[in-house]
Motif scaffolding. Structure first.
Motif, PDB file in Angstrom:
ATOM      1  N   SER A 107       7.808  -1.662   6.330  1.00 38.32           N
ATOM      2  CA  SER A 107       8.400  -2.933   5.935  1.00 38.32           C
ATOM      3  C   SER A 107       7.522  -3.649   4.917  1.00 38.32           C
ATOM      4  O   SER A 107       8.013  -4.258   3.966  1.00 38.32           O
ATOM      5  CB  SER A 107       8.609  -3.824   7.166  1.00 38.32           C
ATOM      6  N   LEU A 108       6.203  -3.588   5.110  1.00 37.67           N
ATOM      7  CA  LEU A 108       5.277  -4.199   4.164  1.00 37.67           C
ATOM      8  C   LEU A 108       5.374  -3.551   2.789  1.00 37.67           C
ATOM      9  O   LEU A 108       5.272  -4.220   1.760  1.00 37.67           O
ATOM     10  CB  LEU A 108       3.851  -4.094   4.686  1.00 37.67           C
ATOM     11  N   ARG A 109       5.548  -2.248   2.763  1.00 38.45           N
ATOM     12  CA  ARG A 109       5.655  -1.539   1.479  1.00 38.45           C
ATOM     13  C   ARG A 109       6.903  -1.973   0.707  1.00 38.45           C
ATOM     14  O   ARG A 109       6.915  -1.966  -0.525  1.00 38.45           O
ATOM     15  CB  ARG A 109       5.689  -0.027   1.708  1.00 38.45           C
ATOM     16  N   LEU A 110       7.948  -2.347   1.449  1.00 36.73           N
ATOM     17  CA  LEU A 110       9.210  -2.723   0.809  1.00 36.73           C
ATOM     18  C   LEU A 110       9.285  -4.217   0.493  1.00 36.73           C
ATOM     19  O   LEU A 110      10.105  -4.636  -0.333  1.00 36.73           O
ATOM     20  CB  LEU A 110      10.384  -2.356   1.722  1.00 36.73           C
ATOM     21  N   ALA A 111       8.442  -5.017   1.125  1.00 38.46           N
ATOM     22  CA  ALA A 111       8.548  -6.475   1.009  1.00 38.46           C
ATOM     23  C   ALA A 111       8.078  -6.969  -0.354  1.00 38.46           C
ATOM     24  O   ALA A 111       7.177  -6.392  -0.965  1.00 38.46           O
ATOM     25  CB  ALA A 111       7.741  -7.151   2.112  1.00 38.46           C
ATOM     26  N   ALA A 112       8.687  -8.066  -0.803  1.00 33.70           N
ATOM     27  CA  ALA A 112       8.242  -8.712  -2.039  1.00 33.70           C
ATOM     28  C   ALA A 112       6.986  -9.525  -1.783  1.00 33.70           C
ATOM     29  O   ALA A 112       6.134  -9.671  -2.667  1.00 33.70           O
ATOM     30  CB  ALA A 112       9.350  -9.614  -2.580  1.00 33.70           C
ATOM     31  N   ALA A 113       6.857 -10.065  -0.570  1.00 35.77           N
ATOM     32  CA  ALA A 113       5.689 -10.869  -0.203  1.00 35.77           C
ATOM     33  C   ALA A 113       5.643 -10.967   1.315  1.00 35.77           C
ATOM     34  O   ALA A 113       6.612 -10.634   2.001  1.00 35.77           O
ATOM     35  CB  ALA A 113       5.763 -12.261  -0.825  1.00 35.77           C
ATOM     36  N   ALA A 114       4.501 -11.405   1.823  1.00 31.92           N
ATOM     37  CA  ALA A 114       4.343 -11.609   3.259  1.00 31.92           C
ATOM     38  C   ALA A 114       3.764 -12.995   3.493  1.00 31.92           C
ATOM     39  O   ALA A 114       2.870 -13.434   2.768  1.00 31.92           O
ATOM     40  CB  ALA A 114       3.424 -10.549   3.860  1.00 31.92           C
ATOM     41  N   ILE A 115       4.298 -13.693   4.478  1.00 29.22           N
ATOM     42  CA  ILE A 115       3.781 -15.002   4.852  1.00 29.22           C
ATOM     43  C   ILE A 115       2.787 -14.816   5.990  1.00 29.22           C
ATOM     44  O   ILE A 115       3.103 -14.203   7.015  1.00 29.22           O
ATOM     45  CB  ILE A 115       4.906 -15.945   5.288  1.00 29.22           C
ATOM     46  N   ALA A 116       1.590 -15.320   5.809  1.00 27.72           N
ATOM     47  CA  ALA A 116       0.565 -15.250   6.844  1.00 27.72           C
ATOM     48  C   ALA A 116       0.484 -16.604   7.535  1.00 27.72           C
ATOM     49  O   ALA A 116       0.078 -17.588   6.921  1.00 27.72           O
ATOM     50  CB  ALA A 116      -0.785 -14.894   6.228  1.00 27.72           C
ATOM     51  N   PRO A 117       0.867 -16.709   8.803  1.00 25.30           N
ATOM     52  CA  PRO A 117       0.866 -18.003   9.475  1.00 25.30           C
ATOM     53  C   PRO A 117      -0.506 -18.506   9.882  1.00 25.30           C
ATOM     54  O   PRO A 117      -0.620 -19.615  10.387  1.00 25.30           O
ATOM     55  CB  PRO A 117       1.741 -17.746  10.708  1.00 25.30           C
ATOM     56  N   SER A 118      -1.542 -17.710   9.697  1.00 26.16           N
ATOM     57  CA  SER A 118      -2.892 -18.165  10.024  1.00 26.16           C
ATOM     58  C   SER A 118      -3.891 -17.408   9.159  1.00 26.16           C
ATOM     59  O   SER A 118      -3.586 -16.334   8.640  1.00 26.16           O
ATOM     60  CB  SER A 118      -3.201 -17.926  11.511  1.00 26.16           C
ATOM     61  N   PRO A 119      -5.115 -17.950   8.979  1.00 25.18           N
ATOM     62  CA  PRO A 119      -6.123 -17.237   8.194  1.00 25.18           C
ATOM     63  C   PRO A 119      -6.443 -15.857   8.752  1.00 25.18           C
ATOM     64  O   PRO A 119      -6.688 -14.916   7.997  1.00 25.18           O
ATOM     65  CB  PRO A 119      -7.344 -18.164   8.278  1.00 25.18           C
ATOM     66  N   ALA A 120      -6.429 -15.712  10.087  1.00 27.42           N
ATOM     67  CA  ALA A 120      -6.720 -14.417  10.694  1.00 27.42           C
ATOM     68  C   ALA A 120      -5.681 -13.380  10.292  1.00 27.42           C
ATOM     69  O   ALA A 120      -6.004 -12.216  10.033  1.00 27.42           O
ATOM     70  CB  ALA A 120      -6.770 -14.557  12.215  1.00 27.42           C
ATOM     71  N   VAL A 121      -4.419 -13.791  10.242  1.00 23.61           N
ATOM     72  CA  VAL A 121      -3.356 -12.867   9.850  1.00 23.61           C
ATOM     73  C   VAL A 121      -3.497 -12.479   8.380  1.00 23.61           C
ATOM     74  O   VAL A 121      -3.317 -11.318   8.009  1.00 23.61           O
ATOM     75  CB  VAL A 121      -1.974 -13.492  10.115  1.00 23.61           C
ATOM     76  N   ALA A 122      -3.840 -13.446   7.526  1.00 26.59           N
ATOM     77  CA  ALA A 122      -4.025 -13.144   6.104  1.00 26.59           C
ATOM     78  C   ALA A 122      -5.125 -12.109   5.913  1.00 26.59           C
ATOM     79  O   ALA A 122      -4.968 -11.147   5.148  1.00 26.59           O
ATOM     80  CB  ALA A 122      -4.360 -14.424   5.340  1.00 26.59           C
ATOM     81  N   ARG A 123      -6.233 -12.262   6.623  1.00 23.90           N
ATOM     82  CA  ARG A 123      -7.324 -11.299   6.504  1.00 23.90           C
ATOM     83  C   ARG A 123      -6.910  -9.932   7.036  1.00 23.90           C
ATOM     84  O   ARG A 123      -7.239  -8.899   6.455  1.00 23.90           O
ATOM     85  CB  ARG A 123      -8.558 -11.800   7.247  1.00 23.90           C
ATOM     86  N   ALA A 124      -6.195  -9.920   8.151  1.00 22.99           N
ATOM     87  CA  ALA A 124      -5.771  -8.651   8.733  1.00 22.99           C
ATOM     88  C   ALA A 124      -4.811  -7.915   7.809  1.00 22.99           C
ATOM     89  O   ALA A 124      -4.889  -6.694   7.657  1.00 22.99           O
ATOM     90  CB  ALA A 124      -5.122  -8.891  10.099  1.00 22.99           C
ATOM     91  N   LEU A 125      -3.900  -8.654   7.187  1.00 23.17           N
ATOM     92  CA  LEU A 125      -2.975  -8.032   6.243  1.00 23.17           C
ATOM     93  C   LEU A 125      -3.723  -7.408   5.068  1.00 23.17           C
ATOM     94  O   LEU A 125      -3.446  -6.278   4.666  1.00 23.17           O
ATOM     95  CB  LEU A 125      -1.977  -9.075   5.721  1.00 23.17           C
ATOM     96  N   GLN A 126      -4.663  -8.136   4.524  1.00 18.64           N
ATOM     97  CA  GLN A 126      -5.385  -7.649   3.348  1.00 18.64           C
ATOM     98  C   GLN A 126      -6.332  -6.511   3.704  1.00 18.64           C
ATOM     99  O   GLN A 126      -6.514  -5.579   2.929  1.00 18.64           O
ATOM    100  CB  GLN A 126      -6.147  -8.810   2.708  1.00 18.64           C
ATOM    101  N   ALA A 127      -6.916  -6.558   4.896  1.00 13.79           N
ATOM    102  CA  ALA A 127      -7.853  -5.512   5.293  1.00 13.79           C
ATOM    103  C   ALA A 127      -7.139  -4.268   5.801  1.00 13.79           C
ATOM    104  O   ALA A 127      -7.620  -3.150   5.610  1.00 13.79           O
ATOM    105  CB  ALA A 127      -8.790  -6.040   6.386  1.00 13.79           C
ATOM    106  N   TYR A 128      -5.978  -4.462   6.414  1.00 14.90           N
ATOM    107  CA  TYR A 128      -5.284  -3.329   7.014  1.00 14.90           C
ATOM    108  C   TYR A 128      -4.762  -2.372   5.965  1.00 14.90           C
ATOM    109  O   TYR A 128      -4.914  -1.168   6.070  1.00 14.90           O
ATOM    110  CB  TYR A 128      -4.129  -3.828   7.890  1.00 14.90           C
ATOM    111  N   ALA A 129      -4.131  -2.893   4.953  1.00 11.68           N
ATOM    112  CA  ALA A 129      -3.506  -2.010   3.966  1.00 11.68           C
ATOM    113  C   ALA A 129      -3.652  -2.609   2.572  1.00 11.68           C
ATOM    114  O   ALA A 129      -2.672  -3.039   1.971  1.00 11.68           O
ATOM    115  CB  ALA A 129      -2.030  -1.803   4.306  1.00 11.68           C
ATOM    116  N   PRO A 130      -4.881  -2.638   2.025  1.00  9.82           N
ATOM    117  CA  PRO A 130      -5.053  -3.232   0.697  1.00  9.82           C
ATOM    118  C   PRO A 130      -4.303  -2.474  -0.391  1.00  9.82           C
ATOM    119  O   PRO A 130      -3.929  -3.059  -1.400  1.00  9.82           O
ATOM    120  CB  PRO A 130      -6.575  -3.159   0.480  1.00  9.82           C
ATOM    121  N   GLU A 131      -4.055  -1.188  -0.156  1.00 13.53           N
ATOM    122  CA  GLU A 131      -3.350  -0.418  -1.181  1.00 13.53           C
ATOM    123  C   GLU A 131      -1.878  -0.802  -1.298  1.00 13.53           C
ATOM    124  O   GLU A 131      -1.214  -0.465  -2.278  1.00 13.53           O
ATOM    125  CB  GLU A 131      -3.462   1.084  -0.884  1.00 13.53           C
ATOM    126  N   LEU A 132      -1.360  -1.526  -0.295  1.00 22.70           N
ATOM    127  CA  LEU A 132       0.036  -1.949  -0.381  1.00 22.70           C
ATOM    128  C   LEU A 132       0.224  -3.008  -1.456  1.00 22.70           C
ATOM    129  O   LEU A 132       1.321  -3.170  -1.985  1.00 22.70           O
ATOM    130  CB  LEU A 132       0.502  -2.506   0.965  1.00 22.70           C
TER     131      LEU A 132
END
Length: 286
Positions: free
Chosen positions: A128-153
């Motif tokens: 779903s992340l690969r297909l998404a135009a953008a992702a909303i991070a509801p907290s700083p922890a989520v933003a970091r996890a998104l960027q660290a989990y799959a930076p190549e996306l």
């Protein structure tokens, strides 16, 4: 503007995500937009002003196979609606959507150490992340996890704007501290395991060892026994009870963002949660 909200299943009496939808979607309708709820069971007690489209696999499949089938069914239903914007609240495999990492994102944080079903959901979230135009991070922890989990996306991460820092909570008054009235403690979590009900019970016992009188009110899934607590139906009474509460216990390590904590903080009620909770960084340290 026609806006589609994609959700795996609509629970009319559900928790934070459903509460959020019950507030946001009718507000969009009141402003002249056309919100659509696309989910399994969407037509049951749909919020006022919101159009519903039931979408889900008709096959009697077990999870995680049903999760993927349902994701494809939601995307197919969305195409029939032809919305101008799509907010994906669950992994729906929808190209061009804005993926709201709000519910289910705990799987992304748990990674390969979780169960087989959660690993399958992890793969679904990654697609779903690969297909998404953008992702909303509801907290700083989520933003970091998104960027660290799959930076190549290279998915664009949008922060959720909140008022920060929150106002300091009022805390228990002198009457409660002196034992002249009961200390009113609350727990609210639809899933007792993921939201830490057992841990909250230990915290309440620690409070009872310190304070003469402690009243514990619990909102959770029906049928769950909670010794020493007053159980309440999932009927919206939690919000009214905040006006009389002294403390909210929310020992979760799962939530990407706990709306119940934000509601309590907005009402001036102190929140005790875990450092792993997504909301923790937005709360005062003490």
């Amino acid at each position: 503007m026609r806006v589609a909200f994609l959700l795996d299943r609509w629970h009319p009496r559900g928790g934070g995500l459903e509460e959020w939808l019950r507030a946001v979607a009718p507000a969009l309708a009141a402003r002249g937009h056309e919100p659509w709820l696309i989910a399994r069971g969407a037509s049951q007690q749909t919020p006022v002003g919101v159009r519903a489209l039931d979408a889900g696999s008709k096959l009697p499949l077990l999870r995680p196979w049903r999760d993927r089938r349902d994701a494809h069914a939601r995307t197919a239903a969305m195409r029939r609606v032809r919305p101008d914007a799509v907010l994906d609240l669950r992994a729906s495999l929808c190209g061009g959507a804005i993926w709201f990492a709000m519910g289910g994102f705990g799987t992304l944080r748990e990674g390969a150490t979780s169960s087989g079903r959660r690993r399958a959901l992890l793969r679904l979230e990654e697609e779903s992340l690969r297909l998404a135009a953008a992702a909303i991070a509801p907290s700083p922890a989520v933003a970091r996890a998104l960027q660290a989990y799959a930076p190549e996306l290279a998915v664009r991460v949008l922060p959720l704007p909140l008022l920060a820092p929150p106002t300091r909570a009022h805390g228990p008054d002198a009457e409660a501290l002196a034992g002249r009235r009961a200390l009113r403690v609350m727990f609210c979590g639809r899933d007792p395991e993921r939201h830490g009900l057992a841990e909250a019970a230990l915290w309440v016992e620690a409070l009872r060892a310190r304070y003469a009188r402690v009243e514990w009110d619990v909102w959770t899934k029906e049928g769950v026994p909670v010794p020493g607590a007053r159980l309440h139906a999932w009927d919206g009474s939690f919000r009214a009870a905040l006006a009389h509460a002294d403390l909210l216990l929310h020992p979760t390590a799962y939530d990407s963002f706990s709306l119940v904590c934000l509601e309590a903080a907005a009402a001036g009620v102190p929140v005790v949660t875990t450092a792993q909770a997504g909301v923790a960084e937005l709360l005062p340290p003490e």
